[in-house]
Design a protein around this motif. Structure first.
Motif, short mmCIF file in Angstrom:
data_model
loop_
_atom_site.label_atom_id
_atom_site.label_comp_id
_atom_site.label_asym_id
_atom_site.label_seq_id
_atom_site.Cartn_x
_atom_site.Cartn_y
_atom_site.Cartn_z
N ARG A 82 -45.94 47.82 69.38
CA ARG A 82 -44.68 47.91 68.65
C ARG A 82 -43.91 49.11 69.19
O ARG A 82 -44.48 49.99 69.83
N GLN A 83 -42.64 49.21 68.90
CA GLN A 83 -41.86 50.35 69.36
C GLN A 83 -41.89 51.44 68.29
O GLN A 83 -41.09 51.46 67.37
N ILE A 84 -42.87 52.34 68.43
CA ILE A 84 -43.03 53.44 67.48
C ILE A 84 -42.88 54.74 68.27
O ILE A 84 -43.85 55.27 68.82
N LEU A 85 -41.66 55.24 68.38
CA LEU A 85 -41.44 56.46 69.14
C LEU A 85 -41.84 57.70 68.37
O LEU A 85 -42.16 58.74 68.96
N TYR A 86 -41.84 57.61 67.04
CA TYR A 86 -42.20 58.74 66.19
C TYR A 86 -43.00 58.21 65.00
O TYR A 86 -42.70 57.15 64.46
N ILE A 87 -44.00 58.97 64.59
CA ILE A 87 -44.82 58.56 63.45
C ILE A 87 -44.00 58.72 62.17
O ILE A 87 -43.42 59.79 61.95
N PRO A 88 -43.92 57.69 61.33
CA PRO A 88 -43.19 57.83 60.07
C PRO A 88 -43.70 59.02 59.27
O PRO A 88 -44.91 59.23 59.13
N ALA A 89 -42.76 59.78 58.74
CA ALA A 89 -43.11 61.07 58.12
C ALA A 89 -43.97 60.93 56.88
O ALA A 89 -44.80 61.79 56.60
N ASN A 90 -43.77 59.85 56.12
CA ASN A 90 -44.45 59.74 54.82
C ASN A 90 -45.50 58.64 54.79
O ASN A 90 -45.82 58.11 53.73
N ILE A 91 -46.05 58.30 55.93
CA ILE A 91 -47.02 57.21 55.97
C ILE A 91 -48.27 57.54 55.15
O ILE A 91 -48.88 56.68 54.53
N ASN A 92 -48.65 58.82 55.11
CA ASN A 92 -49.82 59.22 54.33
C ASN A 92 -49.54 59.15 52.84
O ASN A 92 -50.46 59.00 52.03
N GLN A 93 -48.28 59.22 52.44
CA GLN A 93 -47.94 59.09 51.02
C GLN A 93 -47.97 57.63 50.59
O GLN A 93 -48.34 57.30 49.45
N GLN A 94 -47.59 56.73 51.49
CA GLN A 94 -47.65 55.30 51.19
C GLN A 94 -49.09 54.80 51.11
O GLN A 94 -49.40 53.89 50.34
N PHE A 95 -49.97 55.40 51.93
CA PHE A 95 -51.39 55.01 51.96
C PHE A 95 -52.23 56.26 51.70
O PHE A 95 -52.75 56.88 52.63
N PRO A 96 -52.39 56.67 50.45
CA PRO A 96 -53.06 57.94 50.14
C PRO A 96 -54.54 57.99 50.50
O PRO A 96 -55.12 59.08 50.58
N SER A 97 -55.17 56.82 50.72
CA SER A 97 -56.60 56.79 51.07
C SER A 97 -56.83 56.56 52.56
O SER A 97 -57.94 56.21 52.98
N LEU A 98 -55.80 56.75 53.36
CA LEU A 98 -55.86 56.43 54.79
C LEU A 98 -56.94 57.25 55.49
O LEU A 98 -56.99 58.47 55.39
N LYS A 99 -57.81 56.54 56.22
CA LYS A 99 -58.88 57.19 56.99
C LYS A 99 -58.70 57.02 58.50
O LYS A 99 -59.14 57.85 59.28
N THR A 100 -58.06 55.91 58.92
CA THR A 100 -57.89 55.62 60.35
C THR A 100 -56.44 55.27 60.63
O THR A 100 -55.88 54.39 59.97
N LEU A 101 -55.85 55.93 61.63
CA LEU A 101 -54.50 55.61 62.09
C LEU A 101 -54.56 55.29 63.57
O LEU A 101 -55.03 56.10 64.37
N GLN A 102 -54.10 54.10 63.92
CA GLN A 102 -54.14 53.65 65.32
C GLN A 102 -52.74 53.25 65.77
O GLN A 102 -52.13 52.34 65.20
N ILE A 103 -52.22 53.96 66.78
CA ILE A 103 -50.91 53.64 67.36
C ILE A 103 -51.12 53.52 68.86
O ILE A 103 -51.25 54.52 69.57
N LYS A 104 -51.20 52.29 69.34
CA LYS A 104 -51.56 52.03 70.74
C LYS A 104 -50.50 51.20 71.43
O LYS A 104 -50.00 50.23 70.87
N LYS A 105 -50.13 51.62 72.64
CA LYS A 105 -49.13 50.92 73.46
C LYS A 105 -47.81 50.75 72.69
O LYS A 105 -47.23 49.66 72.65
N CYS A 106 -47.36 51.84 72.10
CA CYS A 106 -46.14 51.79 71.29
C CYS A 106 -45.04 52.69 71.84
O CYS A 106 -43.97 52.79 71.24
N GLY A 107 -45.30 53.39 72.94
CA GLY A 107 -44.28 54.27 73.51
C GLY A 107 -44.07 55.54 72.72
O GLY A 107 -43.00 56.16 72.80
N LEU A 108 -45.07 55.96 71.94
CA LEU A 108 -44.97 57.17 71.12
C LEU A 108 -44.61 58.37 72.00
O LEU A 108 -45.29 58.66 72.98
N LEU A 109 -43.53 59.07 71.64
CA LEU A 109 -43.01 60.15 72.48
C LEU A 109 -43.48 61.54 72.04
O LEU A 109 -43.81 62.37 72.87
#
Length: 331
Positions: A82-109
């Motif tokens: 996906r085109q994810i140039l920047y990690i969303p700022a509040n992703i941890n607030q949307q998923f408060p129990s988050l243990k794994t974050l995977q951003i692969k082949k997304c052009g993250l800058l």
């Protein structure tokens, strides 16, 4: 002072104006190994530095109608291709129990904003376009155990970047542009077990890299340009009484400038140290002594100023200890 205050207010207003709000499309799946997962399968273009997730689109009960899942149950979020140039700022607030974050082949800058991932255990950011690691980005990632930054464009890592990764066990920096590693980079990562430095541009190995890593069992350094190796680098394995055969099981030097290709799995420490002494030992430059007759010049020169030792703030250890004490008291 007033001018600085006004400038700060203007900056905050500009950030708020530039902030972009989007809903995150999730396909919810449950996997035995990874738990309840949000897979971002539809387009989600994160091209704004200040993007926020306002809501989640997806059926939580699509897996099994008998279970009432919610965002609080999601422990893994996956972005792939996906085109994810920047990690969303509040992703941890949307998923408060988050243990794994995977951003692969997304052009993250960039890793631009601290997301306060206090509970995150695994972070996979491979095959992107990250060039720098901000000094304070990983501060307070107290429980992070696996960090993958492989196949990016990282050329430098600040000395204190990993200061709070006290539970880090596996680190991959494969396929970057690293030429040097600060000797104090891993001083707090005492639980480190595996490090992958393959396919970089490292030219030397410092003896203090893993001086405090008693649990380290493998370091991969293939396909670099190593010309100098400090023999103190092997002190951690020697202190653990590692068998002196099959050294390549613990350190992999394949395809480097000074390591003999004939070195094989049946060689021992003595043979390895001899190879290093013959091919990888660069003598330190010597400075000629200055001889003078005057009393002023004959005095011993004052040593050059050395920076003070870095003081590490034990926020993570204090925070985890406090949490566990609370848990123990509650039972």
């Amino acid at each position: 002072m007033v001018a600085k205050f006004i400038a700060l207010i203007i900056l905050i207003i500009l950030k708020q104006c530039n902030c972009e709000n989007k809903n995150l499309p999730c396909e919810f799946v449950f996997e035995k190994k990874f738990g309840y997962t949000c897979k971002v399968t539809k387009e989600f273009d994160s091209t704004n530095k200040f993007i926020n997730i306002t809501g989640i689109i997806g059926d939580h009960c699509a897996i099994d109608k008998t279970f009432n899942f919610s965002n609080k149950d999601v422990i893994r979020v996956m972005f792939f291709d996906r085109q994810i140039l920047y990690i969303p700022a509040n992703i941890n607030q949307q998923f408060p129990s988050l243990k794994t974050l995977q951003i692969k082949k997304c052009g993250l800058l960039e890793l631009t904003r601290e997301n306060n991932f206090h509970s995150l255990r695994r972070m996979y950011l491979g095959f992107n376009k990250i060039k720098n690691i901000p000094k304070m980005y990983f501060w307070h990632f107290c429980r992070l155990e696996i960090l993958s930054l492989s196949v990016n464009q990282i050329s430098n890592i600040p000395q204190m970047a990993f200061r709070d990764l006290i539970n880090l066990k596996r680190l991959s920096l494969n396929g970057n542009r690293l030429m040097t590693i600060d000797p104090l980079l891993f001083v707090r990562c005492t639980k480190l077990q595996y490090v992958d430095f393959d396919n970089n541009q490292l030219q030397s190995i410092d003896g203090d890299w893993f001086a405090k890593q008693s649990k380290l069992y493998k370091v991969s350094l293939s396909n670099n340009g190593i010309q100098y190796i400090d023999t103190q680098f092997f002190s951690s394995w020697q202190s653990m009484n590692v068998p002196q055969t099959k050294i390549n099981r613990y350190v992999i030097f394949k395809n480097n400038s000074c390591i003999d290709f004939s070195f094989n799995n049946e060689s021992n420490f003595e043979q390895l140290l001899q190879i290093i002494s013959d091919n990888c030992s660069i003598p330190l430059p010597t400075t000629p002594a200055i001889t003078t007759t005057s009393k002023a010049n004959s005095r011993t020169k004052k040593p050059k100023y050395k920076p003070k030792q870095v003081l590490w703030f034990d926020f993570c250890e204090w925070n985890i200890q406090k949490e566990f004490q609370y848990l123990y008291k509650s039972y």
